[in-house]
Every structure is written in structure tokens, then in C-alpha cells.
Scaffold this active site. Sequence first.
Site, PDB file in Angstrom:
ATOM      1  N   SER A 113       0.903  -1.212  -0.049  1.00 48.75           N
ATOM      2  CA  SER A 113       0.048   0.015  -0.091  1.00 48.75           C
ATOM      3  C   SER A 113       0.729   1.306   0.047  1.00 48.75           C
ATOM      4  CB  SER A 113      -0.772   0.002   1.289  1.00 48.75           C
ATOM      5  OG  SER A 113      -1.571   1.215   1.260  1.00 48.75           O
ATOM      6  N   TYR A 119      -1.364  -1.611  10.334  1.00 49.92           N
ATOM      7  CA  TYR A 119      -1.899  -1.657   9.012  1.00 49.92           C
ATOM      8  C   TYR A 119      -0.646  -1.012   8.052  1.00 49.92           C
ATOM      9  CZ  TYR A 119      -4.049  -1.206   4.346  1.00 49.92           C
ATOM     10  OH  TYR A 119      -4.298  -1.362   2.955  1.00 49.92           O
TER      11      TYR A 119
END
Length: 266
Positions: free
Chosen positions: A140, A154
Site C-alpha cells: 500500500s 496496517y
Amino acid sequence: MARRLALITGASAGIGAAFARILASHGYDVALTARRADRLEALAGEIRLRFGVEAYAIPADLADPAGVEAVLAGVVAQGRVVDVLVNNAGYGLPGTYATTSWADQGKFLQVMLTSVCELSHKVLPGMIERKFGRIVNVASLAGLVPGAAGHTLYAATKGFLVKFSQSLHLENLATGVHVSALCPGFTYSEFHDVNGTRAQVSQSLPEWLWLGADEVAASGYEAVEANRPVCVPGAPNKTIAAIAKILPDDWALALMANQGNRFRKV
């Protein structure tokens, strides 16, 4: 089988489903894994009909420590080996670290980190032996910028996937195995619906920041074929990643502290 096989985790929707269709369009058979068996069967049926390749649905939960073995056993049961691995399964866990349970955080790490490393470790020797392999780790943009409050692990796991992919890329330069970390930004998928931030991100983020899952997956496919270790799809995301590299750390962290509540649920 004359055709090679691609295994895609988190294949029931979003980027995973898009990867399955792209790989099938390039002549790969596909093994699809996720928790939702009905979604997998529907996608497998679509792929067989549309692309004329084989598609296997292998329901499994990668939050279970036995999940990776269950997936690979499903591949072996078909008499196949994994030539392409797309580690896409993932989700966001809202809240701060102290207010979430370790049970939930432990499952998160199992899906986002441990299962990725285990799958890669178990399919890589065969790829090296056959002198062909492709591994895409869906990381990401969050792994390339400072962490934000909320969803604590995350960005940390996504940053790990970037470094992990870079190391695997360098280790396999002469083996025929290509490894890439795909680092998308905001992507139209079910990700924000599942973690409860859909209304938050839809209201606070401009449309030009978003990409479609098909566009993201196409960028990832092109990157791993070209053996680029890191791929950031979309001009806005490339700009953000470049700025994050050159900004002083304290400035970048202050910016994330100011803007993080637009896309993180604390």
C-alpha cells in the site's frame, strides 16, 4: 497441464478478483482463495466461461494458522503447482492499539504478514527449480508514508511487505522469479465498506485520489512482468510517495497527524 497456475488470495472481490481476471486473460489457470465460497465459485465460473482457462475455488481463512496449508493442499489436490502468487488478502482494523484486543490484532498479523511470508516461502523453491515464478505482494501507499493514528498495524505491515519484496527481488535476480510490491493508494473496492470507513473517506477525499481495482491490478501485472520491485500506480500516488521521501521526518509526521483523521478511524 500446459498452462501455468496463478494463486490469488483475497480473490473474492476488489483487487484480488481483478488480478484473477487479468491473469486469466493472459492464459493462466487460476486458483482463487478467500473466505466466501459463494463469491469464489461465481468468479471461477465467470473466468472459465469468459477466458477458457481452468479456475479452482479454494475457500480458506488465512487468519487460521492452518489456512496456508489448507490452500496449498487444495492446489495439490488438483495436481498443480503454483507458478504465480498474488498475496492480496487483507483488511483494516479500526481503532487505536490500546483499545483493540490482542486476539483481533493477532489475527490481523496472521493474515497481513505471517500468511504472506509462509505462502511465499513454500512456493518459492518450486519456482526457482522450474526457473519461472511471479510473486506480487499487495502492499500500500501507506507503507511508503509515515504511520497515522488508528489502524495501527496496517501501515507497519505494508511497509514490511515493501522491504520483504525488495529483498526477495534481489535474492532472485538470476532465478527467473520476479517479485514486486504493489503499493496502491485509495482504491474502489469493498475495503472501506468492510472496515466501516466508507462514509468517512467518501466525504473527505477528492475523487482524483481514487483508482479502480482493474487499473491497480493491471499496473501490478505489468510491474511484476517487468520485474520492478516496487510499483506505485497512479500519478497522484507517485507524487505523494516522492514527497514522503524528501520531506523531513518531523514535517511528514506532523502532516499525517493533521490529515490522518480523513481516512483512519480512531
